[in-house]
Design a protein around this motif. Structure first.
Motif, PDB file in Angstrom:
ATOM      1  N   THR A  44      -8.700 -11.593  16.237  1.00  0.00           N
ATOM      2  CA  THR A  44      -8.094 -10.367  16.753  1.00  0.00           C
ATOM      3  C   THR A  44      -6.611 -10.601  17.047  1.00  0.00           C
ATOM      4  O   THR A  44      -5.764  -9.780  16.733  1.00  0.00           O
ATOM      5  N   THR A  45      -6.319 -11.761  17.609  1.00  0.00           N
ATOM      6  CA  THR A  45      -4.946 -12.056  17.998  1.00  0.00           C
ATOM      7  C   THR A  45      -4.286 -13.019  17.018  1.00  0.00           C
ATOM      8  O   THR A  45      -3.161 -12.823  16.610  1.00  0.00           O
ATOM      9  N   ASN A  46      -5.038 -14.072  16.676  1.00  0.00           N
ATOM     10  CA  ASN A  46      -4.529 -15.064  15.728  1.00  0.00           C
ATOM     11  C   ASN A  46      -5.544 -15.284  14.620  1.00  0.00           C
ATOM     12  O   ASN A  46      -6.744 -15.101  14.834  1.00  0.00           O
ATOM     13  N   TYR A  92      -6.768 -18.218  11.658  1.00  0.00           N
ATOM     14  CA  TYR A  92      -6.648 -19.629  11.327  1.00  0.00           C
ATOM     15  C   TYR A  92      -7.200 -19.855   9.929  1.00  0.00           C
ATOM     16  O   TYR A  92      -8.297 -19.393   9.606  1.00  0.00           O
ATOM     17  N   GLY A 117      -7.455 -14.771  22.491  1.00  0.00           N
ATOM     18  CA  GLY A 117      -6.301 -14.053  22.994  1.00  0.00           C
ATOM     19  C   GLY A 117      -6.622 -12.614  23.350  1.00  0.00           C
ATOM     20  O   GLY A 117      -6.084 -12.060  24.304  1.00  0.00           O
ATOM     21  N   GLY A 118      -7.538 -12.019  22.560  1.00  0.00           N
ATOM     22  CA  GLY A 118      -7.817 -10.603  22.782  1.00  0.00           C
ATOM     23  C   GLY A 118      -9.250 -10.307  23.161  1.00  0.00           C
ATOM     24  O   GLY A 118      -9.551  -9.254  23.723  1.00  0.00           O
ATOM     25  N   THR A 119     -10.142 -11.224  22.865  1.00  0.00           N
ATOM     26  CA  THR A 119     -11.559 -10.945  23.105  1.00  0.00           C
ATOM     27  C   THR A 119     -12.267 -12.158  23.694  1.00  0.00           C
ATOM     28  O   THR A 119     -11.749 -13.268  23.685  1.00  0.00           O
ATOM     29  N   LYS A 131       2.266 -19.329  31.036  1.00  0.00           N
ATOM     30  CA  LYS A 131       0.841 -19.322  31.389  1.00  0.00           C
ATOM     31  C   LYS A 131       0.157 -20.593  30.887  1.00  0.00           C
ATOM     32  O   LYS A 131      -0.585 -21.252  31.626  1.00  0.00           O
ATOM     33  N   GLU A 132       0.424 -20.947  29.625  1.00  0.00           N
ATOM     34  CA  GLU A 132      -0.241 -22.124  29.054  1.00  0.00           C
ATOM     35  C   GLU A 132       0.187 -23.407  29.779  1.00  0.00           C
ATOM     36  O   GLU A 132      -0.633 -24.280  30.030  1.00  0.00           O
ATOM     37  N   SER A 150      -1.639 -23.371  33.051  1.00  0.00           N
ATOM     38  CA  SER A 150      -3.067 -23.670  32.870  1.00  0.00           C
ATOM     39  C   SER A 150      -3.291 -25.158  32.595  1.00  0.00           C
ATOM     40  O   SER A 150      -4.192 -25.783  33.151  1.00  0.00           O
ATOM     41  N   GLY A 177     -11.757 -21.113  21.309  1.00  0.00           N
ATOM     42  CA  GLY A 177     -10.745 -20.130  21.683  1.00  0.00           C
ATOM     43  C   GLY A 177      -9.760 -20.734  22.674  1.00  0.00           C
ATOM     44  O   GLY A 177     -10.139 -21.533  23.541  1.00  0.00           O
ATOM     45  N   GLY A 178      -8.496 -20.348  22.530  1.00  0.00           N
ATOM     46  CA  GLY A 178      -7.441 -20.945  23.350  1.00  0.00           C
ATOM     47  C   GLY A 178      -7.645 -20.754  24.840  1.00  0.00           C
ATOM     48  O   GLY A 178      -7.401 -21.665  25.635  1.00  0.00           O
ATOM     49  N   SER A 179      -8.145 -19.570  25.240  1.00  0.00           N
ATOM     50  CA  SER A 179      -8.250 -19.308  26.682  1.00  0.00           C
ATOM     51  C   SER A 179      -9.371 -20.096  27.349  1.00  0.00           C
ATOM     52  O   SER A 179      -9.464 -20.130  28.579  1.00  0.00           O
ATOM     53  N   GLN A 194      -9.411 -22.992  27.609  1.00  0.00           N
ATOM     54  CA  GLN A 194      -8.805 -24.164  28.257  1.00  0.00           C
ATOM     55  C   GLN A 194      -8.511 -23.927  29.732  1.00  0.00           C
ATOM     56  O   GLN A 194      -8.196 -24.868  30.459  1.00  0.00           O
TER      57      GLN A 194
HETATM   58  N1  LIG Z   1      -3.924 -24.367  27.590  1.00  0.00           N
HETATM   59  C1  LIG Z   1      -4.224 -23.073  27.596  1.00  0.00           C
HETATM   60  N2  LIG Z   1      -4.709 -22.490  28.715  1.00  0.00           N
HETATM   61  C2  LIG Z   1      -5.010 -21.187  28.754  1.00  0.00           C
HETATM   62  N3  LIG Z   1      -4.868 -20.368  27.706  1.00  0.00           N
HETATM   63  C3  LIG Z   1      -4.398 -20.889  26.547  1.00  0.00           C
HETATM   64  C4  LIG Z   1      -4.064 -22.254  26.428  1.00  0.00           C
HETATM   65  N4  LIG Z   1      -3.644 -22.486  25.151  1.00  0.00           N
HETATM   66  C5  LIG Z   1      -3.713 -21.308  24.502  1.00  0.00           C
HETATM   67  N5  LIG Z   1      -4.171 -20.336  25.327  1.00  0.00           N
HETATM   68  C6  LIG Z   1      -4.389 -18.919  25.034  1.00  0.00           C
HETATM   69  O1  LIG Z   1      -5.394 -18.749  24.041  1.00  0.00           O
HETATM   70  C7  LIG Z   1      -5.171 -17.512  23.361  1.00  0.00           C
HETATM   71  C8  LIG Z   1      -5.237 -17.726  21.886  1.00  0.00           C
HETATM   72  O2  LIG Z   1      -6.496 -18.228  21.562  1.00  0.00           O
HETATM   73  P1  LIG Z   1      -7.112 -18.043  20.117  1.00  0.00           P
HETATM   74  O3  LIG Z   1      -6.105 -18.411  19.125  1.00  0.00           O
HETATM   75  O4  LIG Z   1      -8.402 -18.724  20.130  1.00  0.00           O
HETATM   76  O5  LIG Z   1      -7.333 -16.492  20.103  1.00  0.00           O
HETATM   77  P2  LIG Z   1      -7.737 -15.564  18.846  1.00  0.00           P
HETATM   78  O6  LIG Z   1      -8.748 -16.213  18.025  1.00  0.00           O
HETATM   79  O7  LIG Z   1      -6.553 -15.077  18.139  1.00  0.00           O
HETATM   80  O8  LIG Z   1      -8.250 -14.352  19.647  1.00  0.00           O
HETATM   81  P3  LIG Z   1      -9.595 -13.585  19.477  1.00  0.00           P
HETATM   82  O9  LIG Z   1     -10.668 -14.618  19.371  1.00  0.00           O
HETATM   83  O10 LIG Z   1      -9.632 -12.827  20.717  1.00  0.00           O
HETATM   84  O11 LIG Z   1      -9.448 -12.782  18.268  1.00  0.00           O
HETATM   85  C9  LIG Z   1      -3.793 -17.045  23.791  1.00  0.00           C
HETATM   86  O12 LIG Z   1      -3.919 -16.054  24.769  1.00  0.00           O
HETATM   87  C10 LIG Z   1      -3.194 -18.307  24.388  1.00  0.00           C
HETATM   88  O13 LIG Z   1      -2.200 -18.040  25.342  1.00  0.00           O
END
Ligand SMILES: Nc1ncnc2c1ncn2[C@@H]1O[C@H](COP(=O)(O)OP(=O)(O)OP(=O)(O)O)[C@@H](O)[C@H]1O
Ligand SMILES: [Mg+2]
Length: 658
Positions: free
Chosen positions: A13-15, A17, A181-183, A245-246, A249, A343-345, A347
């Motif tokens: 949704t946001t990124n 890969y 990032g979004g979900t 934020k990162e 965190s 997923g990034g969040s 973490q």
């Molecule tokens: N160390 C961290 N602590 C907290 N959040 C983080 C950290 N590193 C990355 N993120 C967050 O993770 C999110 C991106 O994660 P990811 O790339 O998995 O999302 P995505 O796959 O695009 O989103 P979605 O799964 O919602 O479609 C961003 O909001 C980013 O700021």
């Protein structure tokens, strides 16, 4: 013919890969789009007559261009969840995916789908219509005929490949959490299959970006006007504040007592951020007007986020999302043995805290890779290679299994049955012969008497001993088979390990007794449970068969019939020869059995060495009976070990069906 390379796409949704991997080798390489991070933003910027821009470049361009210069432009993000319901989202997705190939070609980044087998991940709660649309989009965008695999499966494969847990563990309940990032998505997997999934399309890392943006504005009230003048608000919000934020965190994951400060470009800084202050803000979050304005601008219709000024407790939202799914799907938390965070969040340190609290599991059962956002694409990209490798390994294991049984299992079990036999021979000889029969013979030697009464004495000793014999056999075998399960498990685990496969571990041992049923489906028994049952069968079977062999038929007397028959025969012959002088041979033979012979005569014929010889004969006889019974059990045992190991080998094949 199968294509030699694989391209896996985690279209987020946001990124998004992308990951490449040879089809016959598990060596995945994430595509570097040159934006200084893994993956690329899922965004497309339509610029009127100009060619659309995709990815982070689109966000940059949009953020950097003054508002008045981009009135005819249109930035689209977050379209992925809507591809089945909205024609516009469908078109955005197709344009994004197509333009990404074009952009990569120009930059000499090789992702050419033409020469690759293309695999797309899809959220497991997606409906078949979503998957059908995704296939059409990918086809139209130049990705060919794609294969769609559930995203959680990608993450599971990634961790299996990294040996973060074993195939047999993956047979049990695994909770997959993808907080991006979004979900925020959840899935409950069992035996390489997604059983349940749920999630929230509004809860994502960008809400947390907004917390930091608001934090910054509170500390730097004049910055907003300047930012707006420069057309930088989007950039500050989604880049600089996300970075802050990162950083925060990551620092909190290390130490929650730290104080963090961070410059926000040239607009100022956020200073003295602490865990306590963050928690306060996260518990009372209201989306800021900059963020809600942006959401509306890109077509987001969320009432919760764009039309309400009610406070939102973000951590509680995450927790409720988890618990609601568990309740609605009727998932027993005791069935969750492992948690995979993606997923990034994920973490954020509060994520694993909440999960371990809700599921009552130790943090050690929660697995998260160092780069949790890439696990899905990497895991999906190795799927064909893993399948091929496992297919080959499975064949090799099957071929080698008879050798393993012959070389490792057979000598091992022979050693164990050998120990059982010699212990029983010792026990029975001392309890039956030394303590029961030998005193009868010694007394007979001392006092004399009739052979008939000797026979009676011996057989009543044998009768008395019969129940004791059962107890001796049971106790001995129970003692000698304790600990065999662990030894056998180790043999099997080491054998698998010699092929680079890990199965079972200490956790499996401890959990061997918990329910093996999920959703009414019996799981493939894990190795240790299989082996426990096998040793149980071996113990019970050995006891039954040996007791039957020793006490069945003629009873215990049967053991004595040979050796005692031999010794009594010798005494009778001596008595006949003494009696035949006065009575003649015929009469002597009739009299011998019941004649009350004097002690001196018995003593001369029933010598100490004859008694010792009889004892040896009893032992030899026992040995014959026991080896005959144990041999049968040994070969059945080997067959059963083969079955247990085959079940484990079969468990590897579940990956092949994906
Ligand atoms: N160390 C961290 N602590 C907290 N959040 C983080 C950290 N590193 C990355 N993120 C967050 O993770 C999110 C991106 O994660 P990811 O790339 O998995 O999302 P995505 O796959 O695009 O989103 P979605 O799964 O919602 O479609 C961003 O909001 C980013 O700021
Ligand atoms: Mg994602």
């Amino acid at each position: 013919m199968d294509k030699p390379h694989v391209l896996a796409v985690d279209f987020g949704t946001t990124n998004s890969y992308y990951c490449k991997c040879p089809a016959d080798q598990t060596s995945p390489v994430g595509v570097d789009f040159g934006v200084g991070k893994d993956g690329i933003a899922t965004a497309i910027l339509y610029r009127g007559q100009k060619e659309p821009l995709v990815g982070d470049a689109a966000l940059h361009e949009f953020g950097e261009t003054p508002a008045k210069e981009r009135t005819s432009w249109c930035l689209r993000t977050q379209f992925k969840p809507d591809i089945a319901a909205s024609d516009e989202a469908y078109k955005n997705a197709e344009d994004f995916l197509r333009n990404l190939i074009v952009q990569c070609e120009r930059l000499h980044i090789d992702i050419d789908p033409g020469k690759r087998e293309v695999i797309f991940g899809a959220p497991s709660e997606s409906e078949s219509i979503f998957n059908a649309k995704l296939s059409q989009i990918a086809q139209a965008a130049g990705y060919g005929n794609i294969k769609i695999v559930d995203e959680p499966i990608g993450a599971l494969l990634y961790h299996l490949w990294h040996k973060d847990f074993s195939p047999s563990e993956s047979q049990k309940g695994v909770l997959f959490v993808d907080f991006g990032g979004g979900t925020c998505d959840f899935a409950f997997l069992c035996r390489m299959e997604v059983r349940h999934s749920w999630g929230d399309f509004e809860l994502g890392g960008r809400l947390l970006d907004d917390i930091f943006f608001q934090w910054f504005l509170e500390q730097n009230p004049s910055a907003l006007r300047e930012m707006k003048q420069n057309g930088d608000t989007y950039y500050v919000h989604s880049y600089l504040c996300r970075e802050a934020k990162e950083l925060f965190s990551r620092t909190m994951a290390r130490d929650r007592n730290e104080h963090v400060s961070k410059f926000i470009g040239r607009y100022g800084s956020i200073s003295d951020m602490t865990w306590g202050k963050f928690m306060e803000r996260a518990a009372n979050y209201i989306p800021g007007h900059v963020f809600t304005g942006y959401l509306r601008e890109i077509g987001n219709k969320s009432v919760k986020l764009t039309c309400s000024d009610r406070k939102i407790d973000l951590l509680d939202w995450f927790k409720r999302c988890l618990t609601r799914g568990l309740e609605e799907k009727n998932i027993n938390i005791a069935d969750i043995k492992r948690v995979i965070l993606a997923g990034g969040s994920s973490q954020w340190p509060f994520v694993s805290d909440i999960i371990s609290d809700v599921l009552h599991i130790d943090q050690s059962a929660i697995t998260r890779s160092d780069r949790p956002y890439v696990v899905i694409s990497e895991g999906l990209s190795i799927l064909p290679a893993l399948k091929q490798k496992l297919r080959k390994t499975r064949q090799v294991l099957k071929d080698d299994l008879p050798i393993f049984c012959e070389k490792n299992i057979r000598p091992w079990i022979k050693e164990k049955t050998g120990a059982i036999a010699s212990a029983l021979i010792g026990d029975i000889t001392s309890n039956l012969f030394d303590a029961g029969i030998k005193p009868v013979l010694t007394e007979f030697r001392k006092s004399g008497g009739s052979v008939a009464s000797l026979r009676n004495h011996i057989s009543s000793e044998a009768k008395v001993f019969e129940p004791e014999m059962r107890t001796i056999v049971e106790e001995r075998i129970n003692v000698l088979t304790a600990g065999l399960s662990d030894q056998l498990t180790r043999l099997v685990v080491e054998w698998f390990a010699s092929y680079g496969l890990s199965i079972g571990d200490d956790r499996v041992y401890r959990e061997a007794t918990v329910s093996m049923e999920i959703d009414g489906k019996i799981l493939v028994p894990d190795l240790y449970t299989g082996i426990l049952e096998l040793i149980g069968w071996f113990t019970a079977g050995t006891i039954t068969s040996i007791v039957a062999g020793l006490c069945g038929g003629g009873g215990v007397a049967f053991i004595l019939s040979g050796p005692i028959g031999w010794i009594i025969g010798a005494i009778l012959a001596a008595l006949v020869s003494v009696l035949s002088l006065p009575y003649g041979v015929k009469r002597a033979k009739e009299m011998a059995e019941t004649w009350n012979a004097p002690a001196w005569l018995i003593k001369r014929n029933l010598t100490e060495s004859k008694i010792t010889k009889a004892r040896n004969k009893v032992q030899a006889h026992l040995k014959t009976i026991l080896s005959e019974k144990l041999e049968k059990i040994e070969s059945d045992f080997e067959d059963r070990v083969r079955e247990v190991v085959e079940t484990q080998i079969e468990a590897l094949s579940e990956i092949e069906t994906l």
